[in-house]
Design a protein around this motif. Sequence first.
Motif, PDB file in Angstrom:
ATOM      1  N   GLY A  78       0.809  -1.221   0.000  1.00  0.00           N
ATOM      2  CA  GLY A  78       0.000   0.000   0.000  1.00  0.00           C
ATOM      3  C   GLY A  78       0.839   1.267   0.000  1.00  0.00           C
ATOM      4  O   GLY A  78       0.567   2.210  -0.752  1.00  0.00           O
ATOM      5  N   ASN A  79       1.861   1.291   0.847  1.00  0.00           N
ATOM      6  CA  ASN A  79       2.645   2.527   0.917  1.00  0.00           C
ATOM      7  C   ASN A  79       3.497   2.753  -0.342  1.00  0.00           C
ATOM      8  O   ASN A  79       3.844   3.882  -0.661  1.00  0.00           O
ATOM      9  CB  ASN A  79       3.482   2.599   2.198  1.00  0.00           C
ATOM     10  CG  ASN A  79       4.271   1.353   2.461  1.00  0.00           C
ATOM     11  OD1 ASN A  79       4.343   0.469   1.614  1.00  0.00           O
ATOM     12  ND2 ASN A  79       4.869   1.275   3.641  1.00  0.00           N
ATOM     13  N   TYR A  80       3.772   1.682  -1.084  1.00  0.00           N
ATOM     14  CA  TYR A  80       4.478   1.875  -2.353  1.00  0.00           C
ATOM     15  C   TYR A  80       3.551   2.573  -3.358  1.00  0.00           C
ATOM     16  O   TYR A  80       3.980   3.434  -4.117  1.00  0.00           O
ATOM     17  CB  TYR A  80       4.969   0.541  -2.920  1.00  0.00           C
ATOM     18  CG  TYR A  80       6.030  -0.115  -2.063  1.00  0.00           C
ATOM     19  CD1 TYR A  80       7.158   0.593  -1.663  1.00  0.00           C
ATOM     20  CD2 TYR A  80       5.919  -1.435  -1.647  1.00  0.00           C
ATOM     21  CE1 TYR A  80       8.131   0.005  -0.869  1.00  0.00           C
ATOM     22  CE2 TYR A  80       6.884  -2.033  -0.856  1.00  0.00           C
ATOM     23  CZ  TYR A  80       7.985  -1.300  -0.466  1.00  0.00           C
ATOM     24  OH  TYR A  80       8.937  -1.877   0.320  1.00  0.00           O
ATOM     25  N   TYR A  81       2.276   2.183  -3.349  1.00  0.00           N
ATOM     26  CA  TYR A  81       1.294   2.863  -4.209  1.00  0.00           C
ATOM     27  C   TYR A  81       1.175   4.331  -3.784  1.00  0.00           C
ATOM     28  O   TYR A  81       1.109   5.226  -4.615  1.00  0.00           O
ATOM     29  CB  TYR A  81      -0.080   2.190  -4.124  1.00  0.00           C
ATOM     30  CG  TYR A  81      -0.141   0.849  -4.797  1.00  0.00           C
ATOM     31  CD1 TYR A  81      -0.014   0.740  -6.181  1.00  0.00           C
ATOM     32  CD2 TYR A  81      -0.329  -0.312  -4.061  1.00  0.00           C
ATOM     33  CE1 TYR A  81      -0.056  -0.496  -6.806  1.00  0.00           C
ATOM     34  CE2 TYR A  81      -0.374  -1.556  -4.671  1.00  0.00           C
ATOM     35  CZ  TYR A  81      -0.240  -1.647  -6.044  1.00  0.00           C
ATOM     36  OH  TYR A  81      -0.282  -2.866  -6.653  1.00  0.00           O
ATOM     37  N   ALA A  82       1.133   4.546  -2.462  1.00  0.00           N
ATOM     38  CA  ALA A  82       0.999   5.916  -1.946  1.00  0.00           C
ATOM     39  C   ALA A  82       2.199   6.756  -2.390  1.00  0.00           C
ATOM     40  O   ALA A  82       2.047   7.912  -2.799  1.00  0.00           O
ATOM     41  CB  ALA A  82       0.899   5.889  -0.422  1.00  0.00           C
ATOM     42  N   ARG A  83       3.369   6.174  -2.321  1.00  0.00           N
ATOM     43  CA  ARG A  83       4.585   6.914  -2.689  1.00  0.00           C
ATOM     44  C   ARG A  83       4.568   7.306  -4.170  1.00  0.00           C
ATOM     45  O   ARG A  83       4.918   8.424  -4.520  1.00  0.00           O
ATOM     46  CB  ARG A  83       5.826   6.074  -2.370  1.00  0.00           C
ATOM     47  CG  ARG A  83       7.129   6.824  -2.595  1.00  0.00           C
ATOM     48  CD  ARG A  83       8.312   6.140  -1.969  1.00  0.00           C
ATOM     49  NE  ARG A  83       8.492   4.787  -2.463  1.00  0.00           N
ATOM     50  CZ  ARG A  83       9.342   3.916  -1.938  1.00  0.00           C
ATOM     51  NH1 ARG A  83      10.077   4.262  -0.892  1.00  0.00           N
ATOM     52  NH2 ARG A  83       9.459   2.707  -2.421  1.00  0.00           N
ATOM     53  N   ARG A  84       4.131   6.382  -5.014  1.00  0.00           N
ATOM     54  CA  ARG A  84       4.057   6.683  -6.447  1.00  0.00           C
ATOM     55  C   ARG A  84       3.013   7.765  -6.724  1.00  0.00           C
ATOM     56  O   ARG A  84       3.250   8.695  -7.485  1.00  0.00           O
ATOM     57  CB  ARG A  84       3.709   5.420  -7.234  1.00  0.00           C
ATOM     58  CG  ARG A  84       4.932   4.814  -7.896  1.00  0.00           C
ATOM     59  CD  ARG A  84       4.580   3.586  -8.672  1.00  0.00           C
ATOM     60  NE  ARG A  84       4.936   2.435  -7.846  1.00  0.00           N
ATOM     61  CZ  ARG A  84       4.316   1.280  -7.834  1.00  0.00           C
ATOM     62  NH1 ARG A  84       3.275   1.080  -8.608  1.00  0.00           N
ATOM     63  NH2 ARG A  84       4.712   0.301  -7.075  1.00  0.00           N
ATOM     64  N   ARG A  85       1.881   7.632  -6.079  1.00  0.00           N
ATOM     65  CA  ARG A  85       0.802   8.598  -6.270  1.00  0.00           C
ATOM     66  C   ARG A  85       1.227   9.982  -5.763  1.00  0.00           C
ATOM     67  O   ARG A  85       0.856  11.000  -6.328  1.00  0.00           O
ATOM     68  CB  ARG A  85      -0.418   8.120  -5.488  1.00  0.00           C
ATOM     69  CG  ARG A  85      -1.661   8.926  -5.720  1.00  0.00           C
ATOM     70  CD  ARG A  85      -2.803   8.400  -4.899  1.00  0.00           C
ATOM     71  NE  ARG A  85      -3.194   7.063  -5.303  1.00  0.00           N
ATOM     72  CZ  ARG A  85      -3.701   6.150  -4.467  1.00  0.00           C
ATOM     73  NH1 ARG A  85      -3.872   6.437  -3.206  1.00  0.00           N
ATOM     74  NH2 ARG A  85      -4.046   4.965  -4.894  1.00  0.00           N
ATOM     75  N   PHE A  86       2.024   9.989  -4.721  1.00  0.00           N
ATOM     76  CA  PHE A  86       2.446  11.233  -4.099  1.00  0.00           C
ATOM     77  C   PHE A  86       3.234  12.106  -5.076  1.00  0.00           C
ATOM     78  O   PHE A  86       3.073  13.322  -5.105  1.00  0.00           O
ATOM     79  CB  PHE A  86       3.296  10.911  -2.867  1.00  0.00           C
ATOM     80  CG  PHE A  86       3.691  12.113  -2.075  1.00  0.00           C
ATOM     81  CD1 PHE A  86       2.787  12.734  -1.222  1.00  0.00           C
ATOM     82  CD2 PHE A  86       4.968  12.627  -2.170  1.00  0.00           C
ATOM     83  CE1 PHE A  86       3.145  13.841  -0.498  1.00  0.00           C
ATOM     84  CE2 PHE A  86       5.343  13.742  -1.443  1.00  0.00           C
ATOM     85  CZ  PHE A  86       4.435  14.347  -0.611  1.00  0.00           C
ATOM     86  N   ALA A  87       4.083  11.472  -5.877  1.00  0.00           N
ATOM     87  CA  ALA A  87       4.896  12.227  -6.841  1.00  0.00           C
ATOM     88  C   ALA A  87       3.994  12.991  -7.806  1.00  0.00           C
ATOM     89  O   ALA A  87       4.259  14.150  -8.135  1.00  0.00           O
ATOM     90  CB  ALA A  87       5.819  11.267  -7.593  1.00  0.00           C
ATOM     91  N   VAL A  88       2.911  12.363  -8.236  1.00  0.00           N
ATOM     92  CA  VAL A  88       1.965  13.013  -9.148  1.00  0.00           C
ATOM     93  C   VAL A  88       1.175  14.084  -8.399  1.00  0.00           C
ATOM     94  O   VAL A  88       0.937  15.178  -8.915  1.00  0.00           O
ATOM     95  CB  VAL A  88       1.005  11.963  -9.766  1.00  0.00           C
ATOM     96  CG1 VAL A  88      -0.046  12.629 -10.634  1.00  0.00           C
ATOM     97  CG2 VAL A  88       1.793  10.929 -10.552  1.00  0.00           C
ATOM     98  N   LEU A  89       0.820  13.755  -7.175  1.00  0.00           N
ATOM     99  CA  LEU A  89       0.021  14.679  -6.364  1.00  0.00           C
ATOM    100  C   LEU A  89       0.739  16.005  -6.115  1.00  0.00           C
ATOM    101  O   LEU A  89       0.118  17.073  -6.080  1.00  0.00           O
ATOM    102  CB  LEU A  89      -0.322  13.991  -5.040  1.00  0.00           C
ATOM    103  CG  LEU A  89      -1.516  14.494  -4.247  1.00  0.00           C
ATOM    104  CD1 LEU A  89      -2.719  14.767  -5.121  1.00  0.00           C
ATOM    105  CD2 LEU A  89      -1.854  13.489  -3.179  1.00  0.00           C
ATOM    106  N   LYS A  90       2.045  15.940  -5.986  1.00  0.00           N
ATOM    107  CA  LYS A  90       2.829  17.175  -5.817  1.00  0.00           C
ATOM    108  C   LYS A  90       2.605  18.109  -7.004  1.00  0.00           C
ATOM    109  O   LYS A  90       2.472  19.318  -6.838  1.00  0.00           O
ATOM    110  CB  LYS A  90       4.326  16.838  -5.716  1.00  0.00           C
ATOM    111  CG  LYS A  90       4.741  16.286  -4.381  1.00  0.00           C
ATOM    112  CD  LYS A  90       5.274  17.402  -3.555  1.00  0.00           C
ATOM    113  CE  LYS A  90       6.131  16.965  -2.406  1.00  0.00           C
ATOM    114  NZ  LYS A  90       6.441  18.093  -1.522  1.00  0.00           N
ATOM    115  N   LYS A  91       2.569  17.534  -8.191  1.00  0.00           N
ATOM    116  CA  LYS A  91       2.335  18.333  -9.413  1.00  0.00           C
ATOM    117  C   LYS A  91       0.922  18.910  -9.411  1.00  0.00           C
ATOM    118  O   LYS A  91       0.703  20.047  -9.809  1.00  0.00           O
ATOM    119  CB  LYS A  91       2.530  17.472 -10.668  1.00  0.00           C
ATOM    120  CG  LYS A  91       3.900  16.859 -10.783  1.00  0.00           C
ATOM    121  CD  LYS A  91       4.834  17.785 -11.511  1.00  0.00           C
ATOM    122  CE  LYS A  91       6.210  17.158 -11.670  1.00  0.00           C
ATOM    123  NZ  LYS A  91       7.277  18.105 -11.511  1.00  0.00           N
ATOM    124  N   VAL A  92      -0.030  18.099  -8.969  1.00  0.00           N
ATOM    125  CA  VAL A  92      -1.422  18.559  -8.920  1.00  0.00           C
ATOM    126  C   VAL A  92      -1.543  19.756  -7.963  1.00  0.00           C
ATOM    127  O   VAL A  92      -2.228  20.731  -8.265  1.00  0.00           O
ATOM    128  CB  VAL A  92      -2.366  17.406  -8.483  1.00  0.00           C
ATOM    129  CG1 VAL A  92      -3.783  17.906  -8.242  1.00  0.00           C
ATOM    130  CG2 VAL A  92      -2.356  16.301  -9.523  1.00  0.00           C
TER     131      VAL A  92
END
Length: 141
Positions: A78-92
């Motif tokens: 789960g936290n690996y998914y969160a980490r990947r999503r986080f990189a995109v979320l920073k841009k958002v």
Amino acid sequence: MAEKFEPRIVGFLCNWCSYAGADLAGSSKLKVPSSLIPIRVMCSSRVDPVIVETAFLRGADGVIVAGCHPGDCHYDEGNYYARRRFAVLKKVVETLGLESDRLRLSWISASEGQRFADVINEFNEKIKKMGPNPIRKKTSL
Ligand code: FES
């Protein structure tokens, strides 16, 4: 006379690690700023980007997502998914017109009450220096 700025920080804390770390910080009587609004989630991967955007659009000055250390997630990856999503979320966050540093991801285990207090205090100070969320001023929420 200018009012003293006290940030509003929304914290999405994984139930198994970071929320328990917050609990330990509290029971150890460690100083944690009252600016933190903790929200318990079952895993850092459960934090939908829309929820984070909504928090900012409703005036949060900072958002922190905290979960188990890599390799310790109770749902394996789960936290690996969160980490990947986080990189995109920073841009958002940047597309909203906000500094990406208003969003933070941290790994805090259930036994790291001191780390929890340190991370939240440090983030609170950083947000204080950045000032209020400019969206809050525009929408007056
Ligand atoms: S259960 Fe804690 S990050 Fe997944």
